[in-house]
Design an enzyme around this catalytic site. Structure first.
Site, PDB file in Angstrom:
ATOM      1  N   HIS A 103       0.875  -1.341  -0.083  1.00  0.00           N
ATOM      2  CA  HIS A 103      -0.083   0.095  -0.073  1.00  0.00           C
ATOM      3  C   HIS A 103       0.927   1.252   0.189  1.00  0.00           C
ATOM      4  O   HIS A 103       1.249   1.658   1.181  1.00  0.00           O
ATOM      5  CB  HIS A 103      -0.817  -0.024   1.399  1.00  0.00           C
ATOM      6  CG  HIS A 103      -1.903  -1.226   1.313  1.00  0.00           C
ATOM      7  ND1 HIS A 103      -2.976  -1.284   0.588  1.00  0.00           N
ATOM      8  CD2 HIS A 103      -1.677  -2.309   1.967  1.00  0.00           C
ATOM      9  CE1 HIS A 103      -3.311  -2.582   0.936  1.00  0.00           C
ATOM     10  NE2 HIS A 103      -2.876  -3.254   1.503  1.00  0.00           N
ATOM     11  N   LYS A 143      -8.999  -5.963  -6.507  1.00  0.00           N
ATOM     12  CA  LYS A 143      -8.762  -6.335  -5.050  1.00  0.00           C
ATOM     13  C   LYS A 143      -9.984  -6.678  -4.228  1.00  0.00           C
ATOM     14  O   LYS A 143     -10.787  -5.403  -4.348  1.00  0.00           O
ATOM     15  CB  LYS A 143      -7.616  -5.603  -4.337  1.00  0.00           C
ATOM     16  CG  LYS A 143      -7.674  -5.617  -2.794  1.00  0.00           C
ATOM     17  CD  LYS A 143      -6.877  -6.367  -2.324  1.00  0.00           C
ATOM     18  CE  LYS A 143      -6.587  -6.525  -0.693  1.00  0.00           C
ATOM     19  NZ  LYS A 143      -6.158  -5.362   0.062  1.00  0.00           N
ATOM     20  N   ASP A 149       2.173  -6.416   2.691  1.00  0.00           N
ATOM     21  CA  ASP A 149       1.225  -5.309   3.307  1.00  0.00           C
ATOM     22  C   ASP A 149       1.857  -4.060   3.797  1.00  0.00           C
ATOM     23  O   ASP A 149       1.477  -3.424   4.775  1.00  0.00           O
ATOM     24  CB  ASP A 149       0.262  -6.030   4.525  1.00  0.00           C
ATOM     25  CG  ASP A 149      -1.045  -5.583   4.417  1.00  0.00           C
ATOM     26  OD1 ASP A 149      -1.531  -4.576   3.504  1.00  0.00           O
ATOM     27  OD2 ASP A 149      -1.646  -6.061   5.352  1.00  0.00           O
TER      28      ASP A 149
HETATM   29 ZN    ZN Z   1      -3.364  -4.977   2.710  1.00  0.00          ZN
END
Ligand code: ZN
Length: 416
Positions: free
Chosen positions: A76, A196, A329
């Protein structure tokens, strides 16, 4: 005119004499063999086959190990790390884009020359970032982007736990197969590379259950089928077994986190060719004693419930043959620590070579970029890194990448 053009072409070719990148060692990620000394011949932005021409320039990286550029299949970039939920809410689109530009460089300098970015609410800022990096305007890794993750009302991608007089626009909410089809088409129009979804609740979200499946089987199916018709894969955030299974049955390509897959679900994943992107440190960092990341108490409690069960689930899925692609992540934690998962993958039972393959060969396969990245074989993009020492003996050397070349350009280390 034609002669002038030919002379010009000859000049530019002459200016681009090949570059021989040398070091004490090179890791062949396909075979696991260390070549010593190691060398890679680069012409322009490509790895090329020998023999080494006499006019080749030489870049000697000394007592280091050369590897292919690393791939993070779950980032991200548009979020600054370590924000509280309230700080997230207050973040403007412009601030997210600035964070994206900064984080792209940070991740590249950590050795990651390709990432798959799985979402923000920056109104598709990641599409613009991807294109700016590809055009050479902004330094960063090659990106595939999903844009905002699709979620159900009350799901991980919704805003939960707030009084109902507060209204925040959430264009990523999907509550029927029809809405799913429309939203996938809209996302394609906005320029994303994949879709996603949130197949279960989350750890960092309020008032939802990481174990419960979100979409109905019809909604899962509608999303995956429409994405497929538009030439896109689907990645699913999924902690609990039911959501992992439903998403897998619908044809999702990768299960993100994949925390609590049962043996039968892991077998289903294996038989359908679904990938596991485990993001181990993103959970581990929430339960570090003293909570230096300042995660909310509810998230720490959820992580504490999941964490002891996930190592067993991970080992079981690996033993049953589910392929693993590296993903972190980052955004949950600092982007400079994009290599943090390697030591956990090894602690959870992968060999150092398997962990490195997860971030090279395997991740390239998941992203369908295997002819472009993931190895240093002739024809591939000249994406390579060098580290001190031997990562097969000490995986943590990947946490301190000394040299980065992306698409033939030195972005960190010698000569820059
Ligand atoms: Zn994520």
């Amino acid at each position: 005119m034609r002669l002038a053009l030919m002379a010009c072409l000859a000049l530019s070719l002459a200016a681009e004499s090949p570059l021989l990148v040398k070091a004490a060692r090179l890791l062949d990620v396909r075979t696991g063999k260390i070549q010593s000394p190691g060398q890679v011949l680069v012409q322009g932005n490509r790895v090329v086959a020998g023999p080494v021409p006499r006019d080749a320039r030489v870049l000697d990286l000394g007592d280091r190990t050369i590897l292919p550029g690393l791939i993070d299949a779950h980032t991200h970039l548009m979020f600054p790390a370590g924000l509280t939920e309230l700080q997230h809410l207050k973040l403007s689109r412009a601030e997210m884009v600035i964070a994206g530009v900064v984080n792209a460089r940070t991740v590249l300098e950590a050795g990651f020359t390709t990432v798959r970015d799985l979402g923000s609410n920056s109104q598709f800022g990641e599409v613009a970032l991807r294109d700016a990096i590809a055009a050479g305007t902004v330094p960063g890794p090659r990106m595939l982007v999903s844009g905002p993750a699709l979620s159900i009302t009350g799901g991980h991608g919704d805003l939960n736990g707030y009084p109902c007089h507060l209204h925040v626009e959430r264009e990523n909410i999907v509550d029927s197969p029809e809405e799913a089809v429309a939203r996938v088409r809209e996302w394609k129009k906005r320029g994303v590379d994949l879709i996603k979804i949130h197949a279960t609740g989350g750890v960092l979200s309020n008032h939802d259950d990481p174990a419960a499946a979100s979409f109905s089987p019809e909604e899962f199916k509608a999303i995956v089928e429409e994405a497929g018709r538009r030439g896109m894969d689907v990645a699913a955030h999924a902690h609990g077994d039911a959501g992992i299974l439903e998403a897998t049955r619908a044809g999702v390509r990768s299960l993100e986190h994949c925390s609590l897959a049962s043996a039968s679900t892991a077998r289903e994943m294996k038989s359908r060719g679904a990938w596991m992107v485990p993001t181990l440190y993103a959970l581990e960092c929430i339960i570090v004693p003293g909570n230096p990341g300042r995660f909310p108490a509810g998230s720490v409690e959820k992580a504490k419930v999941i964490q002891p069960r996930r190592e067993a689930a991970f080992r079981q899925a690996v033993a049953l043959g589910v392929p693993v692609a590296y993903g972190t992540d980052i955004g949950v934690f600092d982007h400079a620590r994009a290599a943090a998962d390697f030591r956990y993958l090894v602690a959870y039972g992968l060999s150092p070579l398997q962990a490195i393959q997860a971030a090279t060969l395997n991740a390239a396969g998941l992203l369908r970029l295997e002819s472009e990245v993931g190895t240093l074989e002739p024809g591939r993009s000249a994406d390579l890194i060098a580290v001190e020492g031997n990562p097969l003996e000490d995986i943590t050397v990947l946490e301190k990448v000394a040299f980065v070349m992306a698409r033939g350009k030195v972005m960190k280390g010698a000569g820059r």
